[in-house]
Motif scaffolding. Structure first.
Motif, PDB file in Angstrom:
ATOM      1  N   THR A  27      62.067   9.523  16.262  1.00  0.00           N
ATOM      2  CA  THR A  27      62.374   9.025  17.598  1.00  0.00           C
ATOM      3  C   THR A  27      63.209  10.055  18.364  1.00  0.00           C
ATOM      4  N   SER A  28      63.311   9.878  19.664  1.00  0.00           N
ATOM      5  CA  SER A  28      63.990  10.866  20.501  1.00  0.00           C
ATOM      6  C   SER A  28      65.452  11.029  20.104  1.00  0.00           C
ATOM      7  N   ILE A  29      65.959  12.215  20.335  1.00  0.00           N
ATOM      8  CA  ILE A  29      67.314  12.551  19.903  1.00  0.00           C
ATOM      9  C   ILE A  29      68.116  13.131  21.067  1.00  0.00           C
ATOM     10  N   ASN A  30      69.426  13.148  20.922  1.00  0.00           N
ATOM     11  CA  ASN A  30      70.296  13.853  21.858  1.00  0.00           C
ATOM     12  C   ASN A  30      70.544  15.278  21.393  1.00  0.00           C
ATOM     13  N   ASN A  31      70.629  15.433  20.089  1.00  0.00           N
ATOM     14  CA  ASN A  31      70.805  16.753  19.510  1.00  0.00           C
ATOM     15  C   ASN A  31      70.441  16.698  18.031  1.00  0.00           C
ATOM     16  N   LEU A  32      70.429  17.860  17.405  1.00  0.00           N
ATOM     17  CA  LEU A  32      70.067  17.954  15.995  1.00  0.00           C
ATOM     18  C   LEU A  32      70.979  18.994  15.362  1.00  0.00           C
ATOM     19  N   GLN A  33      71.426  18.682  14.141  1.00  0.00           N
ATOM     20  CA  GLN A  33      72.331  19.595  13.449  1.00  0.00           C
ATOM     21  C   GLN A  33      71.725  20.033  12.122  1.00  0.00           C
ATOM     22  N   TRP A  34      72.117  21.213  11.688  1.00  0.00           N
ATOM     23  CA  TRP A  34      71.775  21.721  10.363  1.00  0.00           C
ATOM     24  C   TRP A  34      73.054  21.943   9.570  1.00  0.00           C
ATOM     25  N   TYR A  35      72.974  21.576   8.273  1.00  0.00           N
ATOM     26  CA  TYR A  35      74.100  21.735   7.354  1.00  0.00           C
ATOM     27  C   TYR A  35      73.627  22.472   6.113  1.00  0.00           C
ATOM     28  N   ARG A  36      74.545  23.141   5.452  1.00  0.00           N
ATOM     29  CA  ARG A  36      74.281  23.818   4.178  1.00  0.00           C
ATOM     30  C   ARG A  36      75.203  23.226   3.116  1.00  0.00           C
ATOM     31  N   GLN A  37      74.670  23.103   1.888  1.00  0.00           N
ATOM     32  CA  GLN A  37      75.467  22.621   0.772  1.00  0.00           C
ATOM     33  C   GLN A  37      75.269  23.560  -0.402  1.00  0.00           C
ATOM     34  N   ASN A  38      76.335  24.172  -0.837  1.00  0.00           N
ATOM     35  CA  ASN A  38      76.299  25.064  -1.991  1.00  0.00           C
ATOM     36  C   ASN A  38      76.579  24.280  -3.260  1.00  0.00           C
ATOM     37  N   SER A  39      75.636  24.326  -4.186  1.00  0.00           N
ATOM     38  CA  SER A  39      75.834  23.875  -5.560  1.00  0.00           C
ATOM     39  C   SER A  39      76.603  22.556  -5.689  1.00  0.00           C
ATOM     40  N   GLY A  40      76.146  21.497  -4.988  1.00  0.00           N
ATOM     41  CA  GLY A  40      76.754  20.189  -5.143  1.00  0.00           C
ATOM     42  C   GLY A  40      78.167  20.065  -4.611  1.00  0.00           C
ATOM     43  N   ARG A  41      78.551  20.936  -3.716  1.00  0.00           N
ATOM     44  CA  ARG A  41      79.869  20.830  -3.086  1.00  0.00           C
ATOM     45  C   ARG A  41      79.731  20.198  -1.704  1.00  0.00           C
ATOM     46  N   GLY A  42      80.782  20.296  -0.903  1.00  0.00           N
ATOM     47  CA  GLY A  42      80.731  19.701   0.429  1.00  0.00           C
ATOM     48  C   GLY A  42      79.761  20.421   1.343  1.00  0.00           C
ATOM     49  N   LEU A  43      79.338  19.717   2.379  1.00  0.00           N
ATOM     50  CA  LEU A  43      78.419  20.300   3.352  1.00  0.00           C
ATOM     51  C   LEU A  43      79.184  21.113   4.383  1.00  0.00           C
ATOM     52  N   VAL A  44      78.532  22.175   4.837  1.00  0.00           N
ATOM     53  CA  VAL A  44      79.123  23.029   5.869  1.00  0.00           C
ATOM     54  C   VAL A  44      78.218  22.986   7.087  1.00  0.00           C
ATOM     55  N   HIS A  45      78.809  22.716   8.247  1.00  0.00           N
ATOM     56  CA  HIS A  45      78.039  22.670   9.489  1.00  0.00           C
ATOM     57  C   HIS A  45      77.589  24.082   9.862  1.00  0.00           C
ATOM     58  N   LEU A  46      76.287  24.225  10.146  1.00  0.00           N
ATOM     59  CA  LEU A  46      75.746  25.531  10.509  1.00  0.00           C
ATOM     60  C   LEU A  46      75.570  25.666  12.019  1.00  0.00           C
ATOM     61  N   ILE A  47      74.872  24.713  12.609  1.00  0.00           N
ATOM     62  CA  ILE A  47      74.518  24.867  14.016  1.00  0.00           C
ATOM     63  C   ILE A  47      74.089  23.523  14.587  1.00  0.00           C
ATOM     64  N   LEU A  48      74.352  23.332  15.869  1.00  0.00           N
ATOM     65  CA  LEU A  48      73.919  22.155  16.608  1.00  0.00           C
ATOM     66  C   LEU A  48      73.070  22.615  17.775  1.00  0.00           C
ATOM     67  N   ILE A  49      71.925  21.987  17.950  1.00  0.00           N
ATOM     68  CA  ILE A  49      71.065  22.300  19.087  1.00  0.00           C
ATOM     69  C   ILE A  49      70.856  21.016  19.879  1.00  0.00           C
ATOM     70  N   ARG A  50      71.028  21.098  21.178  1.00  0.00           N
ATOM     71  CA  ARG A  50      70.900  19.924  22.044  1.00  0.00           C
ATOM     72  C   ARG A  50      69.439  19.721  22.436  1.00  0.00           C
ATOM     73  N   SER A  51      69.127  18.529  22.853  1.00  0.00           N
ATOM     74  CA  SER A  51      67.733  18.198  23.149  1.00  0.00           C
ATOM     75  C   SER A  51      67.174  18.990  24.323  1.00  0.00           C
ATOM     76  N   ASN A  52      68.026  19.531  25.184  1.00  0.00           N
ATOM     77  CA  ASN A  52      67.534  20.321  26.322  1.00  0.00           C
ATOM     78  C   ASN A  52      67.492  21.821  26.002  1.00  0.00           C
ATOM     79  N   GLU A  53      67.766  22.169  24.752  1.00  0.00           N
ATOM     80  CA  GLU A  53      67.685  23.555  24.312  1.00  0.00           C
ATOM     81  C   GLU A  53      66.434  23.747  23.455  1.00  0.00           C
ATOM     82  N   ARG A  54      65.831  24.908  23.545  1.00  0.00           N
ATOM     83  CA  ARG A  54      64.629  25.184  22.759  1.00  0.00           C
ATOM     84  C   ARG A  54      64.929  26.112  21.596  1.00  0.00           C
ATOM     85  N   GLU A  55      65.963  26.934  21.749  1.00  0.00           N
ATOM     86  CA  GLU A  55      66.284  27.904  20.713  1.00  0.00           C
ATOM     87  C   GLU A  55      67.777  28.206  20.780  1.00  0.00           C
ATOM     88  N   LYS A  56      68.338  28.443  19.571  1.00  0.00           N
ATOM     89  CA  LYS A  56      69.752  28.780  19.511  1.00  0.00           C
ATOM     90  C   LYS A  56      69.978  29.737  18.350  1.00  0.00           C
TER      91      LYS A  56
END
Lengths: 111, 112
Positions: A27-56
């Motif tokens: 369904t439609s979104i306001n934004n989308l985020q990507w996270y990385r997790q190393n070896s079962g540890r906590g997640l690290v925020h990588l990047i957020l892209i907003r719905s009006n952006e095509r590339e970041k």
């Protein structure tokens, strides 16, 4: 909120190669985020892209968003062994901070 | 600047027991969220605390409860432990609008 589906489930590459992983949602979104997790540890925020952006871009990371196809891709250029991790997307936006993740993509970068 | 701190890092409990996990948020954050991550799965949202109240809750039974203290730290309590509760429990802090999301390193709970 909705859950993203990451694809592929696993990706194995050599150091120096590029890695591309995808996220689809329903369904439609306001934004989308990507996270990385190393070896079962906590997640690290990588990047957020907003719905009006095509590339970041952020360093070696490039994220694209195609709202018509309800999909996003994360490209890691010139991969390093240290990029070995699980990568998750959250297409639910950040309203009140409830994140929803799929199973993720397990990236293995061989030295 | 300290990030999110969780304790303990590892814990082994027996089926039927109760467990309490603790989380101190990043400095400046006042919202705490808890996630359960089973092996091979993505983190699943348990609940979120803001202003010492549970603001949102995921699809988890009442055996899972929490608390937030005036200093914004938080506890996750799980009663009547089941083998299926074995997982990595992640705490994350943020601003109330969800920005600045920062995860702790987690508590690995094993139920035997």
């Amino acid at each position: 909120s909705q859950q993203g589906e990451e694809d592929p489930q696993a990706l194995s590459i050599q150091e120096g190669e590029n890695a591309t992983m995808n996220c689809s949602y329903k369904t439609s979104i306001n934004n989308l985020q990507w996270y990385r997790q190393n070896s079962g540890r906590g997640l690290v925020h990588l990047i957020l892209i907003r719905s009006n952006e095509r590339e970041k871009h952020s360093g070696r990371l490039r994220v694209t968003l195609d709202t018509s196809k309800k999909s996003s891709s994360l490209l890691i250029t010139a991969s390093r062994a240290a990029d070995t991790a699980s990568y998750f997307c959250d297409p639910g936006g950040t309203s009140y901070g409830k994140l929803t993740f799929g199973q993720g993509t397990i990236l293995t970068v061989h030295p | 600047d300290a990030g999110v701190t969780q304790s303990p890092t590892h814990l082994i409990k027996t089926r039927g027991q109760q467990v309490t996990l603790r989380c101190s948020p990043k400095s400046g954050h006042d919202t705490v969220s808890w996630y359960q991550q089973a092996l091979g799965q993505g983190p699943q949202f348990i609940f979120q605390y803001y202003e010492e109240e549970e603001r949102q809750r995921g699809n988890f039974p009442d055996r899972f409860s929490g608390h937030q203290f005036p200093n914004y730290s938080s506890e996750l309590n799980v009663n009547a432990l089941l083998l299926g509760d074995s997982a990595l429990y992640l705490c994350a802090s943020s601003f109330p609008d969800g920005y600045g999301y920062t995860f702790g390193s987690g508590t690995r709970l094993t139920v035997v």
